[in-house]
Motif scaffolding. Sequence first.
Motif, PDB file in Angstrom:
ATOM      1  N   THR A   1      -1.379  38.842  -4.417  1.00 23.62           N
ATOM      2  CA  THR A   1      -1.784  37.789  -5.351  1.00 23.62           C
ATOM      3  C   THR A   1      -2.280  38.400  -6.645  1.00 23.62           C
ATOM      4  OG1 THR A   1      -2.364  36.336  -3.520  1.00 23.62           O
ATOM      5  CG2 THR A   1      -3.322  35.806  -5.662  1.00 23.62           C
ATOM      6  N   ARG A   2      -3.045  39.481  -6.550  1.00 19.14           N
ATOM      7  CA  ARG A   2      -3.570  40.157  -7.740  1.00 19.14           C
ATOM      8  C   ARG A   2      -2.421  40.693  -8.596  1.00 19.14           C
ATOM      9  NH1 ARG A   2      -8.754  41.921  -8.009  1.00 19.14           N
ATOM     10  NH2 ARG A   2      -8.157  43.999  -8.717  1.00 19.14           N
ATOM     11  N   ALA A   3      -1.449  41.309  -7.959  1.00 17.11           N
ATOM     12  CA  ALA A   3      -0.306  41.850  -8.704  1.00 17.11           C
ATOM     13  C   ALA A   3       0.484  40.719  -9.354  1.00 17.11           C
ATOM     14  CB  ALA A   3       0.593  42.660  -7.782  1.00 17.11           C
ATOM     15  N   TYR A   4       0.667  39.625  -8.631  1.00 16.76           N
ATOM     16  CA  TYR A   4       1.387  38.485  -9.190  1.00 16.76           C
ATOM     17  C   TYR A   4       0.677  37.957 -10.431  1.00 16.76           C
ATOM     18  CZ  TYR A   4       3.143  33.827  -9.987  1.00 16.76           C
ATOM     19  OH  TYR A   4       3.648  32.716 -10.596  1.00 16.76           O
ATOM     20  N   LEU A   5      -0.648  37.808 -10.352  1.00 16.97           N
ATOM     21  CA  LEU A   5      -1.412  37.313 -11.498  1.00 16.97           C
ATOM     22  C   LEU A   5      -1.261  38.231 -12.703  1.00 16.97           C
ATOM     23  CD1 LEU A   5      -4.690  36.085  -9.770  1.00 16.97           C
ATOM     24  CD2 LEU A   5      -3.021  34.666 -10.998  1.00 16.97           C
ATOM     25  N   MET A   6      -1.372  39.532 -12.465  1.00 12.56           N
ATOM     26  CA  MET A   6      -1.217  40.485 -13.568  1.00 12.56           C
ATOM     27  C   MET A   6       0.186  40.403 -14.154  1.00 12.56           C
ATOM     28  SD  MET A   6      -3.969  42.218 -14.295  1.00 12.56           S
ATOM     29  CE  MET A   6      -3.578  43.840 -14.901  1.00 12.56           C
ATOM     30  N   ASP A   7       1.179  40.344 -13.295  1.00  8.87           N
ATOM     31  CA  ASP A   7       2.563  40.245 -13.771  1.00  8.87           C
ATOM     32  C   ASP A   7       2.756  38.980 -14.610  1.00  8.87           C
ATOM     33  OD1 ASP A   7       3.254  42.592 -12.479  1.00  8.87           O
ATOM     34  OD2 ASP A   7       4.288  41.605 -10.822  1.00  8.87           O
ATOM     35  N   LYS A   8       2.221  37.864 -14.140  1.00  7.49           N
ATOM     36  CA  LYS A   8       2.355  36.596 -14.859  1.00  7.49           C
ATOM     37  C   LYS A   8       1.723  36.691 -16.251  1.00  7.49           C
ATOM     38  CE  LYS A   8       1.134  31.691 -14.460  1.00  7.49           C
ATOM     39  NZ  LYS A   8       2.400  31.098 -14.784  1.00  7.49           N
ATOM     40  N   VAL A   9       0.517  37.216 -16.313  1.00  7.06           N
ATOM     41  CA  VAL A   9      -0.168  37.332 -17.597  1.00  7.06           C
ATOM     42  C   VAL A   9       0.619  38.231 -18.549  1.00  7.06           C
ATOM     43  CG1 VAL A   9      -2.231  38.192 -18.776  1.00  7.06           C
ATOM     44  CG2 VAL A   9      -2.463  36.871 -16.673  1.00  7.06           C
ATOM     45  N   LEU A  10       0.994  39.408 -18.078  1.00 10.00           N
ATOM     46  CA  LEU A  10       1.688  40.344 -18.965  1.00 10.00           C
ATOM     47  C   LEU A  10       3.060  39.822 -19.365  1.00 10.00           C
ATOM     48  CD1 LEU A  10       0.711  43.849 -17.574  1.00 10.00           C
ATOM     49  CD2 LEU A  10      -0.417  42.446 -19.312  1.00 10.00           C
ATOM     50  N   TYR A  11       3.745  39.135 -18.451  1.00  9.21           N
ATOM     51  CA  TYR A  11       5.039  38.568 -18.816  1.00  9.21           C
ATOM     52  C   TYR A  11       4.868  37.525 -19.924  1.00  9.21           C
ATOM     53  CZ  TYR A  11       9.453  36.222 -18.877  1.00  9.21           C
ATOM     54  OH  TYR A  11      10.641  35.684 -19.313  1.00  9.21           O
ATOM     55  N   GLU A  12       3.970  36.588 -19.705  1.00 10.25           N
ATOM     56  CA  GLU A  12       3.795  35.526 -20.693  1.00 10.25           C
ATOM     57  C   GLU A  12       3.265  36.072 -22.012  1.00 10.25           C
ATOM     58  OE1 GLU A  12       2.026  31.906 -19.331  1.00 10.25           O
ATOM     59  OE2 GLU A  12       3.293  31.867 -17.545  1.00 10.25           O
ATOM     60  N   LEU A  13       2.363  37.026 -21.924  1.00 11.79           N
ATOM     61  CA  LEU A  13       1.782  37.614 -23.130  1.00 11.79           C
ATOM     62  C   LEU A  13       2.839  38.225 -24.040  1.00 11.79           C
ATOM     63  CD1 LEU A  13      -0.732  38.450 -24.738  1.00 11.79           C
ATOM     64  CD2 LEU A  13      -0.980  40.384 -23.187  1.00 11.79           C
ATOM     65  N   HIS A  14       3.836  38.837 -23.448  1.00  8.02           N
ATOM     66  CA  HIS A  14       4.820  39.578 -24.249  1.00  8.02           C
ATOM     67  C   HIS A  14       6.213  38.953 -24.287  1.00  8.02           C
ATOM     68  CE1 HIS A  14       1.896  42.648 -24.986  1.00  8.02           C
ATOM     69  NE2 HIS A  14       1.612  42.668 -23.700  1.00  8.02           N
ATOM     70  N   HIS A  15       6.398  37.804 -23.651  1.00 11.55           N
ATOM     71  CA  HIS A  15       7.725  37.188 -23.652  1.00 11.55           C
ATOM     72  C   HIS A  15       7.741  35.743 -24.130  1.00 11.55           C
ATOM     73  CE1 HIS A  15       8.409  40.627 -20.971  1.00 11.55           C
ATOM     74  NE2 HIS A  15       9.631  40.585 -21.455  1.00 11.55           N
ATOM     75  N   LYS A  16       6.584  35.178 -24.417  1.00  9.82           N
ATOM     76  CA  LYS A  16       6.545  33.797 -24.881  1.00  9.82           C
ATOM     77  C   LYS A  16       6.024  33.763 -26.319  1.00  9.82           C
ATOM     78  CE  LYS A  16       6.440  31.438 -20.533  1.00  9.82           C
ATOM     79  NZ  LYS A  16       5.848  30.345 -19.774  1.00  9.82           N
ATOM     80  N   PRO A  17       6.667  32.932 -27.141  1.00  8.47           N
ATOM     81  CA  PRO A  17       6.278  32.871 -28.552  1.00  8.47           C
ATOM     82  C   PRO A  17       4.788  32.555 -28.726  1.00  8.47           C
ATOM     83  CG  PRO A  17       8.267  31.593 -28.155  1.00  8.47           C
ATOM     84  CD  PRO A  17       7.749  32.022 -26.813  1.00  8.47           C
ATOM     85  N   ASP A  18       4.187  33.244 -29.634  1.00  8.55           N
ATOM     86  CA  ASP A  18       2.797  33.019 -30.053  1.00  8.55           C
ATOM     87  C   ASP A  18       1.737  33.467 -29.043  1.00  8.55           C
ATOM     88  OD1 ASP A  18       3.808  31.873 -32.425  1.00  8.55           O
ATOM     89  OD2 ASP A  18       3.921  29.910 -31.449  1.00  8.55           O
ATOM     90  N   HIS A  19       2.120  33.925 -27.883  1.00  8.52           N
ATOM     91  CA  HIS A  19       1.117  34.328 -26.891  1.00  8.52           C
ATOM     92  C   HIS A  19       0.384  35.604 -27.306  1.00  8.52           C
ATOM     93  CE1 HIS A  19       1.690  31.681 -23.225  1.00  8.52           C
ATOM     94  NE2 HIS A  19       2.474  31.159 -24.153  1.00  8.52           N
ATOM     95  N   LEU A  20       1.092  36.573 -27.842  1.00  5.47           N
ATOM     96  CA  LEU A  20       0.426  37.801 -28.265  1.00  5.47           C
ATOM     97  C   LEU A  20      -0.558  37.510 -29.393  1.00  5.47           C
ATOM     98  CD1 LEU A  20       0.010  40.816 -27.897  1.00  5.47           C
ATOM     99  CD2 LEU A  20       1.977  41.206 -29.394  1.00  5.47           C
ATOM    100  N   GLU A  21      -0.171  36.632 -30.303  1.00  6.85           N
ATOM    101  CA  GLU A  21      -1.079  36.262 -31.384  1.00  6.85           C
ATOM    102  C   GLU A  21      -2.331  35.566 -30.831  1.00  6.85           C
ATOM    103  OE1 GLU A  21      -1.239  33.447 -35.364  1.00  6.85           O
ATOM    104  OE2 GLU A  21       0.716  33.979 -34.522  1.00  6.85           O
ATOM    105  N   ALA A  22      -2.143  34.667 -29.860  1.00  8.20           N
ATOM    106  CA  ALA A  22      -3.292  33.983 -29.251  1.00  8.20           C
ATOM    107  C   ALA A  22      -4.203  34.984 -28.549  1.00  8.20           C
ATOM    108  CB  ALA A  22      -2.813  32.922 -28.270  1.00  8.20           C
ATOM    109  N   TYR A  23      -3.613  35.944 -27.862  1.00  6.29           N
ATOM    110  CA  TYR A  23      -4.396  36.981 -27.178  1.00  6.29           C
ATOM    111  C   TYR A  23      -5.155  37.826 -28.201  1.00  6.29           C
ATOM    112  CZ  TYR A  23      -5.442  41.305 -24.696  1.00  6.29           C
ATOM    113  OH  TYR A  23      -6.076  42.404 -24.181  1.00  6.29           O
ATOM    114  N   THR A  24      -4.491  38.212 -29.266  1.00  9.30           N
ATOM    115  CA  THR A  24      -5.111  39.043 -30.291  1.00  9.30           C
ATOM    116  C   THR A  24      -6.251  38.297 -30.984  1.00  9.30           C
ATOM    117  OG1 THR A  24      -3.000  40.178 -30.633  1.00  9.30           O
ATOM    118  CG2 THR A  24      -4.642  40.432 -32.345  1.00  9.30           C
TER     119      THR A  24
END
Length: 102
Positions: A11-34
């Motif tokens: 579950t922990r790995a899945y959560l990390m994968d989900k966050v990193l995938y969305e952070l770097h593959h969905k528009p505007d997510h990196l900007e929101a994180y930054t």
Amino acid sequence: MANWQEMMPSTRAYLMDKVLYELHHKPDHLEAYTTDADAYLARFGLPDDLAHAIKSNDVAGMYLSGVNPYLLRAHCIGVRIPEAESLAALRSLLDHEDYNDG
């Protein structure tokens, strides 16, 4: 610690994968994180230690959490962690007890 070699991620790995995938593959997510990393990460309900690993660029910690290495690499590139730094963090795991136990 088998990390990404397991047939089914934890579950922990899945959560990390989900966050990193969305952070770097969905528009505007990196900007929101930054703009506000805490608010961005709160969306996912991550345990505190995983959120801290992402915010502090703890490459070794993220790897040990079971994150997919390709997503980890994309994260390192996306948040501009120097390659020498990320590789040094991964190499430090060669002597890490948790890594060698699996």
